[in-house]
Design a protein around this motif. Structure first.
Motif, PDB file in Angstrom:
ATOM      1  N   ALA A 294     -14.573   3.180 -40.462  1.00  0.00           N
ATOM      2  CA  ALA A 294     -14.893   3.890 -39.216  1.00  0.00           C
ATOM      3  C   ALA A 294     -14.481   3.072 -37.990  1.00  0.00           C
ATOM      4  CB  ALA A 294     -16.386   4.195 -39.167  1.00  0.00           C
ATOM      5  N   PHE A 295     -14.709   1.766 -38.060  1.00  0.00           N
ATOM      6  CA  PHE A 295     -14.320   0.921 -36.932  1.00  0.00           C
ATOM      7  C   PHE A 295     -12.803   0.912 -36.786  1.00  0.00           C
ATOM      8  CE2 PHE A 295     -13.040  -2.929 -34.803  1.00  0.00           C
ATOM      9  CZ  PHE A 295     -13.964  -3.075 -33.781  1.00  0.00           C
ATOM     10  N   ILE A 296     -12.111   0.775 -37.888  1.00  0.00           N
ATOM     11  CA  ILE A 296     -10.647   0.744 -37.850  1.00  0.00           C
ATOM     12  C   ILE A 296     -10.101   2.015 -37.214  1.00  0.00           C
ATOM     13  CG2 ILE A 296      -8.571   0.846 -39.302  1.00  0.00           C
ATOM     14  CD1 ILE A 296      -9.651  -1.955 -39.085  1.00  0.00           C
ATOM     15  N   GLU A 297     -10.644   3.140 -37.578  1.00  0.00           N
ATOM     16  CA  GLU A 297     -10.139   4.426 -37.081  1.00  0.00           C
ATOM     17  C   GLU A 297     -10.462   4.641 -35.603  1.00  0.00           C
ATOM     18  OE1 GLU A 297     -11.801   7.268 -39.763  1.00  0.00           O
ATOM     19  OE2 GLU A 297     -10.257   6.950 -41.304  1.00  0.00           O
ATOM     20  N   LYS A 298     -11.618   4.147 -35.171  1.00  0.00           N
ATOM     21  CA  LYS A 298     -12.053   4.416 -33.800  1.00  0.00           C
ATOM     22  C   LYS A 298     -11.544   3.384 -32.797  1.00  0.00           C
ATOM     23  CE  LYS A 298     -16.228   5.429 -31.084  1.00  0.00           C
ATOM     24  NZ  LYS A 298     -17.716   5.598 -31.132  1.00  0.00           N
ATOM     25  N   TYR A 299     -11.446   2.143 -33.214  1.00  0.00           N
ATOM     26  CA  TYR A 299     -11.215   1.073 -32.246  1.00  0.00           C
ATOM     27  C   TYR A 299      -9.877   0.354 -32.383  1.00  0.00           C
ATOM     28  CZ  TYR A 299     -16.251   1.512 -31.445  1.00  0.00           C
ATOM     29  OH  TYR A 299     -17.515   1.983 -31.160  1.00  0.00           O
ATOM     30  N   THR A 300      -9.097   0.679 -33.389  1.00  0.00           N
ATOM     31  CA  THR A 300      -7.828  -0.039 -33.580  1.00  0.00           C
ATOM     32  C   THR A 300      -6.655   0.937 -33.661  1.00  0.00           C
ATOM     33  OG1 THR A 300      -7.738  -0.049 -36.015  1.00  0.00           O
ATOM     34  CG2 THR A 300      -9.104  -1.736 -34.953  1.00  0.00           C
ATOM     35  N   TYR A 301      -5.478   0.373 -33.466  1.00  0.00           N
ATOM     36  CA  TYR A 301      -4.252   1.157 -33.580  1.00  0.00           C
ATOM     37  C   TYR A 301      -3.317   0.482 -34.576  1.00  0.00           C
ATOM     38  CZ  TYR A 301       0.431   2.886 -32.529  1.00  0.00           C
ATOM     39  OH  TYR A 301       1.696   3.400 -32.637  1.00  0.00           O
ATOM     40  N   GLY A 302      -2.697   1.309 -35.455  1.00  0.00           N
ATOM     41  CA  GLY A 302      -1.605   0.838 -36.281  1.00  0.00           C
ATOM     42  C   GLY A 302      -1.988   0.297 -37.645  1.00  0.00           C
ATOM     43  N   PHE A 303      -3.232   0.493 -38.069  1.00  0.00           N
ATOM     44  CA  PHE A 303      -3.615   0.001 -39.391  1.00  0.00           C
ATOM     45  C   PHE A 303      -2.761   0.665 -40.477  1.00  0.00           C
ATOM     46  CE2 PHE A 303      -6.377   0.024 -43.207  1.00  0.00           C
ATOM     47  CZ  PHE A 303      -6.564  -1.352 -43.347  1.00  0.00           C
ATOM     48  N   ASP A 304      -2.450   1.918 -40.265  1.00  0.00           N
ATOM     49  CA  ASP A 304      -1.642   2.645 -41.247  1.00  0.00           C
ATOM     50  C   ASP A 304      -0.214   2.085 -41.329  1.00  0.00           C
ATOM     51  OD1 ASP A 304      -1.325   3.594 -38.586  1.00  0.00           O
ATOM     52  OD2 ASP A 304      -0.335   5.400 -39.306  1.00  0.00           O
ATOM     53  N   LYS A 305       0.275   1.507 -40.226  1.00  0.00           N
ATOM     54  CA  LYS A 305       1.604   0.903 -40.215  1.00  0.00           C
ATOM     55  C   LYS A 305       1.600  -0.505 -40.802  1.00  0.00           C
ATOM     56  CE  LYS A 305       3.091   3.559 -36.143  1.00  0.00           C
ATOM     57  NZ  LYS A 305       3.683   3.495 -34.785  1.00  0.00           N
ATOM     58  N   PHE A 306       0.440  -1.138 -40.780  1.00  0.00           N
ATOM     59  CA  PHE A 306       0.278  -2.479 -41.333  1.00  0.00           C
ATOM     60  C   PHE A 306       0.012  -2.442 -42.833  1.00  0.00           C
ATOM     61  CE2 PHE A 306      -3.273  -5.568 -42.288  1.00  0.00           C
ATOM     62  CZ  PHE A 306      -2.475  -6.704 -42.443  1.00  0.00           C
ATOM     63  N   LEU A 307      -0.629  -1.361 -43.289  1.00  0.00           N
ATOM     64  CA  LEU A 307      -1.069  -1.251 -44.680  1.00  0.00           C
ATOM     65  C   LEU A 307       0.063  -1.376 -45.707  1.00  0.00           C
ATOM     66  CD1 LEU A 307      -3.793  -0.982 -46.032  1.00  0.00           C
ATOM     67  CD2 LEU A 307      -3.499   1.509 -46.038  1.00  0.00           C
ATOM     68  N   PRO A 308       1.225  -0.759 -45.492  1.00  0.00           N
ATOM     69  CA  PRO A 308       2.309  -0.923 -46.479  1.00  0.00           C
ATOM     70  C   PRO A 308       2.688  -2.391 -46.713  1.00  0.00           C
ATOM     71  CG  PRO A 308       2.796   0.892 -45.003  1.00  0.00           C
ATOM     72  CD  PRO A 308       1.603   0.208 -44.437  1.00  0.00           C
ATOM     73  N   LEU A 310       0.580  -4.985 -46.284  1.00  0.00           N
ATOM     74  CA  LEU A 310      -0.563  -5.602 -46.952  1.00  0.00           C
ATOM     75  C   LEU A 310      -0.563  -5.281 -48.443  1.00  0.00           C
ATOM     76  CD1 LEU A 310      -3.186  -7.259 -46.286  1.00  0.00           C
ATOM     77  CD2 LEU A 310      -4.376  -5.060 -46.154  1.00  0.00           C
ATOM     78  N   LEU A 311      -0.143  -4.069 -48.794  1.00  0.00           N
ATOM     79  CA  LEU A 311      -0.160  -3.628 -50.193  1.00  0.00           C
ATOM     80  C   LEU A 311       1.158  -3.920 -50.916  1.00  0.00           C
ATOM     81  CD1 LEU A 311      -2.006  -0.198 -49.763  1.00  0.00           C
ATOM     82  CD2 LEU A 311      -2.979  -2.433 -50.378  1.00  0.00           C
ATOM     83  N   GLY A 312       2.095  -4.530 -50.219  1.00  0.00           N
ATOM     84  CA  GLY A 312       3.344  -4.915 -50.865  1.00  0.00           C
ATOM     85  C   GLY A 312       4.392  -3.834 -50.934  1.00  0.00           C
ATOM     86  N   LYS A 313       4.148  -2.689 -50.327  1.00  0.00           N
ATOM     87  CA  LYS A 313       5.121  -1.599 -50.383  1.00  0.00           C
ATOM     88  C   LYS A 313       6.310  -1.849 -49.454  1.00  0.00           C
ATOM     89  CE  LYS A 313       1.548   1.772 -51.614  1.00  0.00           C
ATOM     90  NZ  LYS A 313       0.822   2.997 -51.208  1.00  0.00           N
ATOM     91  N   GLU A 318       2.496  -7.802 -52.937  1.00  0.00           N
ATOM     92  CA  GLU A 318       1.157  -7.425 -52.510  1.00  0.00           C
ATOM     93  C   GLU A 318       0.369  -8.684 -52.174  1.00  0.00           C
ATOM     94  OE1 GLU A 318      -2.675  -4.638 -53.745  1.00  0.00           O
ATOM     95  OE2 GLU A 318      -1.014  -4.902 -55.159  1.00  0.00           O
ATOM     96  N   LYS A 319      -0.361  -8.614 -51.059  1.00  0.00           N
ATOM     97  CA  LYS A 319      -1.054  -9.802 -50.554  1.00  0.00           C
ATOM     98  C   LYS A 319      -2.455  -9.903 -51.174  1.00  0.00           C
ATOM     99  CE  LYS A 319       2.650  -9.797 -48.083  1.00  0.00           C
ATOM    100  NZ  LYS A 319       3.224  -8.511 -48.467  1.00  0.00           N
ATOM    101  N   THR A 320      -2.489 -10.088 -52.464  1.00  0.00           N
ATOM    102  CA  THR A 320      -3.737 -10.141 -53.220  1.00  0.00           C
ATOM    103  C   THR A 320      -4.336 -11.542 -53.185  1.00  0.00           C
ATOM    104  OG1 THR A 320      -2.614 -10.764 -55.252  1.00  0.00           O
ATOM    105  CG2 THR A 320      -2.831  -8.393 -54.803  1.00  0.00           C
ATOM    106  N   PRO A 321      -5.620 -11.678 -53.529  1.00  0.00           N
ATOM    107  CA  PRO A 321      -6.209 -13.016 -53.662  1.00  0.00           C
ATOM    108  C   PRO A 321      -5.456 -13.899 -54.656  1.00  0.00           C
ATOM    109  CG  PRO A 321      -7.954 -11.382 -53.532  1.00  0.00           C
ATOM    110  CD  PRO A 321      -6.657 -10.618 -53.617  1.00  0.00           C
ATOM    111  N   LYS A 322      -4.926 -13.317 -55.714  1.00  0.00           N
ATOM    112  CA  LYS A 322      -4.160 -14.105 -56.679  1.00  0.00           C
ATOM    113  C   LYS A 322      -2.899 -14.658 -56.032  1.00  0.00           C
ATOM    114  CE  LYS A 322      -2.089 -13.812 -61.302  1.00  0.00           C
ATOM    115  NZ  LYS A 322      -1.832 -12.925 -62.473  1.00  0.00           N
ATOM    116  N   TRP A 323      -2.231 -13.838 -55.264  1.00  0.00           N
ATOM    117  CA  TRP A 323      -1.028 -14.264 -54.528  1.00  0.00           C
ATOM    118  C   TRP A 323      -1.375 -15.392 -53.564  1.00  0.00           C
ATOM    119  CZ3 TRP A 323      -0.789 -13.418 -49.126  1.00  0.00           C
ATOM    120  CH2 TRP A 323       0.427 -13.755 -48.519  1.00  0.00           C
ATOM    121  N   ALA A 324      -2.452 -15.227 -52.814  1.00  0.00           N
ATOM    122  CA  ALA A 324      -2.832 -16.226 -51.809  1.00  0.00           C
ATOM    123  C   ALA A 324      -3.339 -17.507 -52.440  1.00  0.00           C
ATOM    124  CB  ALA A 324      -3.902 -15.646 -50.890  1.00  0.00           C
TER     125      ALA A 324
END
Length: 802
Positions: A294-308, A310-313, A318-324
């Motif tokens: 809810a916070f991401i949707e209301k108060y931030t811009y571009g999470f949907d553009k960042f998500l690919p 973050l997920l390695g697409k 993919e930026k997983t804990p195992k990777w890090a």
């Protein structure tokens, strides 16, 4: 070195504990002595104080206890600033320069000649005019950087800027070393630099915070000094932090003073991998659906553009804990547990400035802001993030009232070229070169003349040997300084300036509380032939027919009174200047409402009525503006870039197996105070200490207390070994700011005998975006020092006619 001092260094107790000075006079004799002593109020970057003067000499320095709640030993070191052996006593000119031979390659290698003030100032003025004839004012470089040499109105860098602007301007500095990366990025992300903004009040942290993440943040250590005049009340707040039962977690290759004081859990991260850790936590929070959607949707811009990404697409990783885990050397489960702890408790992330002083440093604050947004606590009491809790009273409630400003540099700059702070050597060595900066381009002009006032470039500029090479190509180098700093020894012309103690000035108290104004009264008369920066640059301006424009016909004290008249103390409290100057300090009350301040609270309550000053009015997880720059090393969203030098680079590690970090100094402000007695507590055999873990000490065959050589391809230095379990294996630490002292000045890349860490640091920029310093991206090795010579860092050069 005695055992107690050795233990002091090993444990990392870096100066918040007072070091007592005892006296030997008592009874009637003491009363007689006291009656002959004048007590004069003043203030410094280390706190407000009284100077005790007898027969025209300072005999003691004591803190103004009503203004300084927890004074540090640093203020005591001011006592020998006027008579220090390294004072520049007279105007001096390098011998061959004075003779008209002017060979730049002899800078730093030959003696100086004492000259009169008129002769020195005429030489400076003529060299400026000569440069103007060659290349206009673009051939002039005002390298006077920052305002840390004085907390008052007459800062040397301001006086230099004011002078140059009277004669048409000069190439100057943009941004800074402290926050060169974050300062260029954060305004686009959250509408504010954040690194100097008023922080959530201590009272809100104490009442609401359950978990505080010290992400490279060492509040206890860095709060001892301030850009203006610190009050050190924060240490009382920190005691309340402890009583409140806040859980502290320190993410740092060093177990810092703050980590020790707060008994923090220690996550021993590999230097340079912090962004990878943050991305892995974000990935985990998203995939486990524990993030605040809810916070991401209301108060931030571009999470949907960042998500690919973050997920390695976007890049197939993919930026997983195992990777890090492989990058950070932090166990996968620890990464998940850290994310769980933060999302399930009211969590405050205390960021710092050192992490962004690294390769791709722009990504650090951006990643913290994004992670804090996914936690959904930005704008809540005791939650969110702060990048200035460690700086000059961050967390102190603000009076909301005007204190005093400083002198203006005035208008008249027709050059309009400002280079990023860390590009000094580039500017001098690469005329005509084009550099990108914040989406635009800068073309370096051909610099002939360089002036530095109130600071030592050989101290804050990375890659000292490269800088010295650059300095030796100039036509003229002028330094205005009270002491024979490393930069002064490299100059052609050295003009002796007064110290804070030898001039009248005025300063506000604290960058954040803004609750006091201090009279900085002249304590002793200027020593030898030194002059105030104000007078020096007024005399220079006179040689260009600009003296009246520079001074406006006012004396320093008349300027001080003019600045005071703009303050709340005069306008609203009705305290006359004469009354203020007599009593030495004016105190403001802090309103109760200020103790309730929560950063970004208004934005959270109503983002429509209180939008951020960003592209969309929201937090920019993605920036279309940044994406349009099309830089390879800076994207439109937070990104992990592998550093050029780090422990993950197997090829480089084979040659240089240790990562070197250069934290804020213990007993200095950068290079200030390195020539005072207080350094004796800190130095090891007269050199800067190098902290190393027991395992690494054994691996390299070095012992506690011995002198070693630390080296890489850029240079080498001598440092004193401190073996301690408060630093991660594979990492060593040398604090920045020691005075550079070449063992053999006639040789190129001579070993530094003093431990100036910037001999080893790189001038590589953070990215095409900010072009900031990367001083914490360094690999080195160590070895036995061999034969060593005395350290002459604090000795003046040979002066003919002195």
């Amino acid at each position: 070195m005695n055992n107690s001092r050795r233990d002091f260094l090993k444990k990392g107790a870096l100066g918040t504990t007072a070091i007592a000075l005892s006296g030997g006079v008592s009874g009637a004799a003491a009363n007689i002595m006291e009656s002959r002593t004048t007590k004069i109020p003043s203030a410094s970057h280390f706190g407000a104080f009284h100077a005790h003067v007898r027969d025209g000499k300072i005999v003691d320095i004591t803190s103004q206890l009503d203004s300084d709640a927890n004074p540090t030993v640093l203020v005591k070191s001011l006592a020998d600033r006027t008579t220090n052996n390294s004072r520049v006593k007279y105007p001096c000119v390098r011998k061959s320069y004075l003779e008209g031979k002017g060979k730049g390659e002899l800078r730093g290698k030959e003696e100086f000649v004492r000259v009169s003030w008129d002769k020195a100032l005429d030489l400076v003025a003529n060299s400026i005019k000569k440069a103007q004839e060659k290349g206009g004012n673009k051939a002039l470089y005002n390298a006077s950087y920052g305002g840390w040499s004085h907390p008052g109105a007459f800062k040397p860098n301001t006086m230099a800027g004011r002078f140059f602007n009277q004669i048409g301007g000069a190439v100057r500095t943009s941004g800074e070393y402290s926050n060169g990366a974050a300062g260029q990025v954060n305004p686009t992300l959250v509408g504010d630099m954040e690194v100097y903004s008023v922080q959530t009040a201590h009272e809100q942290i104490i009442a609401n915070t359950k978990v505080m993440i010290l992400w490279g943040c060492d509040m206890y250590k860095t709060q001892r000094v301030g850009y203006s005049v610190p009050n050190h009340r924060c240490y009382d707040a920190y005691e309340e932090y402890k009583k409140a039962g806040i859980k502290f977690i320190s993410i740092d290759p060093i177990y810092t003073v703050s980590a020790s004081e707060f008994k923090a859990d220690w996550i021993k991260i590999r230097p340079g991998s912090d962004v990878a850790l943050m991305l892995a936590m974000m990935n985990y929070l998203y995939k486990s659906k524990k993030y605040d959607k809810a916070f991401i949707e209301k108060y931030t811009y571009g999470f949907d553009k960042f998500l690919p990404y973050l997920l390695g697409k976007e890049d197939g990783i993919e930026k997983t804990p195992k990777w890090a885990s492989k990058i950070t050397e932090i166990p996968e489960e620890t990464i998940k547990q850290l994310a769980d702890t933060m999302v399930s408790n009211r969590t405050f992330i205390a960021g710092n400035w050192s992490l962004q002083r690294a390769h791709h440093g722009e990504q650090v604050d951006w990643s913290i802001i994004t992670l804090a947004s996914m936690l959904g606590q930005v704008g809540l009491p005791g939650g969110g993030f702060g990048f200035s809790m460690h700086y000059e009273g961050g967390g102190d409630a603000n009076s909301g009232k005007a204190t005093v400003g400083g002198m203006s540099q005035g208008g008249g700059d027709k050059v309009n070229i400002a280079i990023p702070a860390s590009r000094m050597s580039d500017l001098i060595l690469k005329p005509g070169h084009t550099v990108t900066y914040k989406g635009s381009k800068i073309v370096y002009p051909k610099v002939e003349f360089m002036l530095s006032a109130g600071g030592s470039p050989i101290g804050h500029q990375p890659d000292v040997n490269e800088l010295i090479e650059a300095m030796r190509t100039l036509d003229t180098l002028v330094v205005v300084e009270p002491w024979w700093t490393p930069s002064a020894k490299m100059a052609d012309i050295v003009l002796p300036a007064t110290t804070t103690l030898e001039r009248d000035d005025v300063a506000g108290g604290m960058s954040y509380s803004n609750d006091r104004i201090y009279a900085m009264k002249k304590i002793v008369e200027p020593v030898f032939e030194s002059k105030d920066d104000y007078e020096i640059f007024a005399l220079l301006a006179k040689r260009f027919g600009k003296e009246k424009k520079f001074t406006r016909g006012r004396t320093p004290l008349e300027w001080i009174e003019r600045l005071y008249k703009r303050s709340y103390a005069k306008k609203e409290m009705g305290i006359s200047f004469e009354e203020f100057w007599k009593q030495g300090v004016v105190k403001y009350e802090i309103p109760a409402s200020a103790r309730k301040f929560v950063r970004h609270e208004d934005f959270r309550k109503d983002p429509i009525a209180n939008p951020l000053k960003t592209e969309t009015g929201k937090i920019q997880i993605y920036s279309d503006k940044f994406a349009k720059f099309n830089y390879k090393d800076f994207k439109g969203h937070p990104t992990w870039f592998e550093p050029a030098e780090w422990l993950g680079n197997k090829k480089l590690v084979a040659k240089y197996p240790l990562h070197l970090v250069s934290p804020h100094p213990t007993y200095r402000i950068h290079s200030q105070l390195d020539n005072t007695w207080v350094q004796n507590v800190h130095k090891v055999q007269g050199r800067e200490p190098i902290r190393i873990s027991p395992n690494d000490a054994k691996k390299f065959g070095v012992k506690d207390g011995e002198i070693v050589e630390v080296y890489n391809d850029r240079g080498s230095l001598l440092a004193g070994v401190v073996v301690t379990d408060t630093i991660r294996d594979g990492v060593v630490a040398i604090e920045e700011g020691a005075w550079y002292s070449p063992e053999e000045s006639s040789k190129t890349k001579s070993r530094c005998n003093s431990g100036q860490v910037n001999v080893l640091t790189s001038s590589r920029p953070t990215s095409q975006m900010a072009q900031a310093t990367t001083a914490n991206t360094v690999l080195v090795s160590i070895r036995k020092a061999g034969t060593i010579k005395p350290n002459l860092a604090y000795q003046p050069p040979k002066i003919i006619g002195a």
